[in-house]
Design an enzyme around this catalytic site. Structure first.
Site, PDB file in Angstrom:
ATOM      1  N   HIS A 158       0.826  -1.204   0.000  1.00 26.90           N
ATOM      2  CA  HIS A 158       0.000   0.000   0.000  1.00 26.90           C
ATOM      3  C   HIS A 158       0.860   1.254   0.000  1.00 26.90           C
ATOM      4  O   HIS A 158       1.760   1.386   0.820  1.00 26.90           O
ATOM      5  CB  HIS A 158      -0.933  -0.030   1.219  1.00 26.90           C
ATOM      6  CG  HIS A 158      -1.937   1.056   1.215  1.00 26.90           C
ATOM      7  ND1 HIS A 158      -2.314   1.706   2.362  1.00 26.90           N
ATOM      8  CD2 HIS A 158      -2.660   1.618   0.214  1.00 26.90           C
ATOM      9  CE1 HIS A 158      -3.218   2.610   2.071  1.00 26.90           C
ATOM     10  NE2 HIS A 158      -3.452   2.576   0.767  1.00 26.90           N
ATOM     11  N   HIS A 200       6.315  19.553 -13.761  1.00 26.92           N
ATOM     12  CA  HIS A 200       7.193  18.472 -14.225  1.00 26.92           C
ATOM     13  C   HIS A 200       8.422  18.289 -13.342  1.00 26.92           C
ATOM     14  O   HIS A 200       8.840  17.144 -13.094  1.00 26.92           O
ATOM     15  CB  HIS A 200       7.604  18.725 -15.684  1.00 26.92           C
ATOM     16  CG  HIS A 200       8.294  17.559 -16.318  1.00 26.92           C
ATOM     17  ND1 HIS A 200       7.733  16.312 -16.425  1.00 26.92           N
ATOM     18  CD2 HIS A 200       9.518  17.459 -16.879  1.00 26.92           C
ATOM     19  CE1 HIS A 200       8.566  15.493 -17.016  1.00 26.92           C
ATOM     20  NE2 HIS A 200       9.668  16.159 -17.308  1.00 26.92           N
TER      21      HIS A 200
END
Length: 132
Positions: A20, A99
């Protein structure tokens, strides 16, 4: 021999080992791979395989709760932006970040799967969910 899922043994191994909130990156052929992060290089030539092909096979094999894309894809890669939007409709939390921030996130990935994609900002960080 496997009948379903990824035939690529490295992708199968990495996905099977994810817990997870662990993350994996699907990348175009130009994204830098951080030192120390495993690179599973699927690129054969420019454009092969495509980012979306690889993304969809990983999504079919991995429970994803969150996906991160670069903001810049919204203006420079309509196909990736549309796929990101469709993920949100599939109950995946979708985020867009600059980015440079995206590239920083890749340092924590279990692996980067490098495609032959040569369109701008065709990258995603996928965070594993749980199946229960």
């Amino acid at each position: 021999m496997k009948k379903t899922g990824h035939l690529n043994r490295d992708i199968s191994r990495v996905l099977a080992g994810m817990g997870h909130t662990d993350c994996i990156v699907i990348a175009d052929c130009g994204l830098p791979i951080p030192p120390g992060v495993e690179c599973i290089d699927l690129s054969l030539k420019i454009g092969v395989p495509r980012f979306l092909q690889v993304l969809d096979t990983v999504l079919a094999d991995l429970q994803v709760e969150r996906a991160v894309f670069a903001n810049e894809c919204l203006d420079h890669n309509a196909e990736v932006a549309e796929r990101a939007s469709s993920l949100a409709r599939e109950n995946v939390q979708v985020e867009f970040v600059p980015h440079e921030q995206f590239k920083a996130l890749t340092r924590n990935a279990k692996a980067v799967i490098r495609t032959g994609e040569a369109t701008p900002y065709a990258n995603a960080v996928l965070y594993s969910g749980v199946i229960f």
